[in-house]
Design a protein around this motif. Structure first.
Motif, mmCIF file in Angstrom:
data_model
loop_
_atom_site.group_PDB
_atom_site.id
_atom_site.type_symbol
_atom_site.label_atom_id
_atom_site.label_comp_id
_atom_site.label_asym_id
_atom_site.label_seq_id
_atom_site.Cartn_x
_atom_site.Cartn_y
_atom_site.Cartn_z
ATOM 1 N N THR A 86 0.863 -1.178 0.000
ATOM 2 C CA THR A 86 0.000 0.000 0.000
ATOM 3 C C THR A 86 0.900 1.228 0.000
ATOM 4 O O THR A 86 1.816 1.334 0.822
ATOM 5 N N VAL A 87 0.652 2.116 -0.949
ATOM 6 C CA VAL A 87 1.441 3.342 -1.086
ATOM 7 C C VAL A 87 0.509 4.540 -0.925
ATOM 8 O O VAL A 87 -0.580 4.564 -1.492
ATOM 9 N N ARG A 88 0.935 5.523 -0.133
ATOM 10 C CA ARG A 88 0.153 6.743 0.042
ATOM 11 C C ARG A 88 0.784 7.856 -0.779
ATOM 12 O O ARG A 88 1.968 8.173 -0.594
ATOM 13 N N LEU A 89 0.012 8.449 -1.675
ATOM 14 C CA LEU A 89 0.498 9.585 -2.451
ATOM 15 C C LEU A 89 0.255 10.882 -1.686
ATOM 16 O O LEU A 89 -0.662 10.967 -0.860
ATOM 17 N N GLN A 90 1.067 11.881 -2.009
ATOM 18 C CA GLN A 90 0.887 13.217 -1.409
ATOM 19 C C GLN A 90 -0.530 13.742 -1.614
ATOM 20 O O GLN A 90 -1.058 14.481 -0.794
ATOM 21 N N GLU A 91 -1.135 13.372 -2.742
ATOM 22 C CA GLU A 91 -2.466 13.864 -3.082
ATOM 23 C C GLU A 91 -3.565 13.273 -2.196
ATOM 24 O O GLU A 91 -4.744 13.585 -2.364
ATOM 25 N N GLY A 92 -3.185 12.395 -1.270
ATOM 26 C CA GLY A 92 -4.171 11.870 -0.347
ATOM 27 C C GLY A 92 -4.921 10.655 -0.850
ATOM 28 O O GLY A 92 -6.041 10.385 -0.399
ATOM 29 N N VAL A 93 -4.353 9.919 -1.790
ATOM 30 C CA VAL A 93 -4.974 8.649 -2.186
ATOM 31 C C VAL A 93 -4.024 7.509 -1.835
ATOM 32 O O VAL A 93 -2.798 7.669 -1.891
ATOM 33 N N SER A 94 -4.605 6.378 -1.449
ATOM 34 C CA SER A 94 -3.821 5.181 -1.146
ATOM 35 C C SER A 94 -3.943 4.208 -2.309
ATOM 36 O O SER A 94 -5.056 3.978 -2.805
ATOM 37 N N LEU A 95 -2.807 3.664 -2.728
ATOM 38 C CA LEU A 95 -2.781 2.764 -3.882
ATOM 39 C C LEU A 95 -2.308 1.375 -3.453
ATOM 40 O O LEU A 95 -1.232 1.250 -2.863
ATOM 41 N N ILE A 96 -3.108 0.366 -3.739
ATOM 42 C CA ILE A 96 -2.621 -1.015 -3.596
ATOM 43 C C ILE A 96 -1.927 -1.364 -4.902
ATOM 44 O O ILE A 96 -2.521 -1.257 -5.974
ATOM 45 N N CYS A 97 -0.639 -1.725 -4.810
ATOM 46 C CA CYS A 97 0.192 -1.914 -6.008
ATOM 47 C C CYS A 97 0.909 -3.259 -5.974
ATOM 48 O O CYS A 97 1.229 -3.771 -4.904
ATOM 49 N N SER B 247 -10.287 9.658 5.613
ATOM 50 C CA SER B 247 -9.016 10.266 5.215
ATOM 51 C C SER B 247 -7.808 9.570 5.845
ATOM 52 O O SER B 247 -6.664 9.921 5.545
ATOM 53 N N ASP B 248 -8.030 8.581 6.703
ATOM 54 C CA ASP B 248 -6.899 7.785 7.205
ATOM 55 C C ASP B 248 -6.230 7.089 6.017
ATOM 56 O O ASP B 248 -6.914 6.526 5.154
ATOM 57 N N ALA B 249 -4.898 7.110 5.987
ATOM 58 C CA ALA B 249 -4.182 6.573 4.830
ATOM 59 C C ALA B 249 -4.364 5.062 4.691
ATOM 60 O O ALA B 249 -4.393 4.513 3.593
ATOM 61 N N ILE B 250 -4.464 4.389 5.841
ATOM 62 C CA ILE B 250 -4.711 2.946 5.859
ATOM 63 C C ILE B 250 -5.508 2.699 7.130
ATOM 64 O O ILE B 250 -5.457 3.507 8.067
ATOM 65 N N GLN B 251 -6.278 1.606 7.173
ATOM 66 C CA GLN B 251 -7.152 1.445 8.332
ATOM 67 C C GLN B 251 -6.354 1.116 9.591
ATOM 68 O O GLN B 251 -5.676 0.090 9.661
#
Lengths: 163, 389
Positions: A86-97, B247-251
């Motif tokens: 799981t990667v968090r981008l600065q833009e506030g979205v989390s990506l499963i990659c 808005s939490d990045a991961i749970q």
């Protein structure tokens, strides 16, 4: 080796494959500039419908990493352990990659030492666009396939992971 | 907010658990309904409300079940809330009873299970799953919860041995509950730790076994329950939250954390007044998170809490998942969203058999579920008190 990775996508999901050159492109709202993922038809923030695929900052923070030993799909089962992050981008979205092996052997939650990674879009064996997390040093590199991005030696006439 | 005074939960039913079944889902729901009637002495025509949760009911619906079961209810509810289904069913049913929209509501969860069913469910669970979940390793919930679990372990210094405490205690509880599919097998810490890897850090005993089964209970007025001479449970507090902390990045916390303050206010008690706790244990880390969110222990301290406390049904501290939870009973689809609630009603009405917690008067039940992309979106929690027979 048999089959393909999952190919079923929504219309918007299938558009990920059309983004070229490995550059990370995500849907961005034309109205409020919110970066959106997973793909969708409406902006989650303002509910306007005009979204464009645009380049976004591909540098993100690694939040979690796992090794799958089992999968519901043969394509992955034959290639275990399969790495996911799981990667968090600065833009506030989390990506499963999907993930390159070199980034997964680290402590991920020590916020004093965040691990930065680079996210690219590659085509998988089924022709779908998928997200791949790689070391930051891979930024700007070009990869013809998911296998190439993951650093596997791939032979032309060998359907998958050639060793 | 209006309280839930005057509402009774009775006739807890759990039945027909099987790893696989050739039966269709209406059979599981119908068998639960049969037991609800037999256990209450009510006729089908007395039940004027139905609330049903299922992942495998299609192409049937709660509407088609009315014709199948030859019923003419005036109140219906379908519950697409996964692990929060049971608590949401009784919340809606309780309001219907209080408002006079229904007098007796049968709240039921039922699901069948056949080889391949679970893959079918998880591969296209939602559009976000289709595009951004399943193509990444096709591991279903194991992939997402491996990521959440790994982050939780790193963040709070939790080890697999800590999860073993929970899983071993729950298996002990299941060894004393006849309905548990894995109740005939014991589980030691060594067996837990040496189990095959599924999605590191998750190993075999961290993952629920999908199965078939049915759960249910009746919601009616306390007056009606007394007239029927039924042991019942009252609702001291209920709450629910959806897509909490988006808005939490991961749970790292569930919606239960947002629910908890009002929950204890409603009930007029604190976490230490609770006799038994049932969390939604789709994975051990999620149970630990719910224990923290519901203030049974401090944030980030669930592992330490489990190391220092006995959580078996016969322990002196705080009995937790007293029937063994899904991890030892099996996860019967959306019926799993009723498992902890139905078990709590059994306990508080002293209808549990081998695993009865002596003198339990107050139960805390938590529901959680519905992973769309990278986290569970539904949370519900309730506090329940034993009423008079």
């Amino acid at each position: 080796m048999s089959g393909l990775p999952p190919t079923n996508r929504t219309q918007q999901g299938s558009e990920l494959a059309l983004q070229s050159d490995n550059e990370l492109m995500l849907q961005v709202c034309d109205h409020c500039n919110t970066v959106l993922y997973p793909p969708r038809e409406l902006c989650s923030r303002c509910l306007e419908e005009n979204l464009s695929w645009r380049p976004v900052n591909a540098r993100g923070t690694l939040l979690a990493h796992v090794e799958l030993a089992r999968s519901f799909e043969d394509w992955f089962s034959e290639r275990t352990p399969w790495l996911l992050v799981t990667v968090r981008l600065q833009e506030g979205v989390s990506l499963i990659c999907h993930a390159h092996a070199s980034i997964t052997r680290v402590q991920t939650s020590d916020s004093s030492k965040p691990v930065s990674v680079h996210v690219s879009i590659c085509k998988d064996a089924g022709g779908s666009g998928v997200l791949v997390a790689m070391p930051e040093s891979a930024a700007g590199e070009k990869f013809a396939s998911l296998e190439a991005a993951l650093g596997w030696p791939v032979a032309e006439d060998f359907g998958g992971r050639a060793v | 907010m209006q309280d839930y005074r005057g509402v009774a939960l009775c006739t807890p039913v759990s039945r027909d658990y099987a790893r696989y079944s050739t039966r269709a889902t209406p059979w599981f729901v119908g068998r639960v309904l049969r037991d609800l009637l037999a256990g209450s002495g009510l006729k089908k025509s007395d039940v004027d409300g139905l609330a049903v949760a299922s992942f495998s009911l299609a192409p049937d619906t709660v509407v088609t079940l009315c014709e199948y079961f030859a019923m003419e209810p005036r109140w219906l509810e379908a519950l697409p809330f996964g692990g929060a289904s049971g608590l949401l069913a009784i919340q809606k049913a309780a309001r219907a009873v209080q408002c006079g929209d229904a007098e007796v509501v049968a709240c039921m969860g039922g699901d069948t299970s056949a080889p391949g069913n679970f893959r079918e469910l998880v591969s296209d669970f939602s559009t976000f799953t289709r595009d951004a979940g399943y193509p990444y390793g096709a591991a279903g919930p194991n992939g997402v919860f491996a990521l959440i679990t790994q982050h939780y372990m790193d963040k709070h210094g939790v080890s697999r041995s800590d999860f073993a405490r929970l899983c071993v205690a729950q298996r002990y509880n299941a060894n004393h509950y006849s309905g548990a599919l894995l109740g005939h097998k014991t589980l030691s810490e060594e067996e837990y730790l040496s189990a095959p890897e599924i999605a590191s850090p998750l190993h075999l005993f961290d993952c629920v076994m999908p199965c078939a089964g049915g759960e249910g209970l009746l919601v009616m007025s306390t007056e009606r329950a007394r007239n029927l001479n039924l042991a019942y449970v009252e609702i001291a507090a209920l709450g629910q939250m959806f897509n909490a902390y988006s808005s939490d990045a991961i749970q790292t916390r569930t919606g239960a954390a947002a629910i908890a303050p009002d929950l204890y206010n409603q009930a007029g008690i604190g976490p230490r007044d609770v006799d038994i706790v049932q969390t939604y244990d789709d994975y051990p880390a999620m149970s630990l998170m719910q224990l923290e969110d519901l203030k049974i222990c401090s944030a980030g301290k669930a592992a330490q809490f489990l190391r220092e406390r006995v959580t078996t049904y016969d322990g002196e501290d705080i009995p937790h998942n007293t029937s063994g939870g899904q991890l030892s009973v099996g996860q019967a689809g959306a019926a799993a969203g009723f498992l902890g609630l139905v078990e709590a009603v059994r306990q508080l009405t002293e209808q549990a058999a081998g695993n009865q917690v002596l003198g339990a008067k107050t139960a805390l039940v938590s529901g959680y579920g519905m992973v769309n992309y990278d986290r569970g979106l539904c949370s519900a929690a309730g506090i329940f008190k034993s009423g008079k027979a």
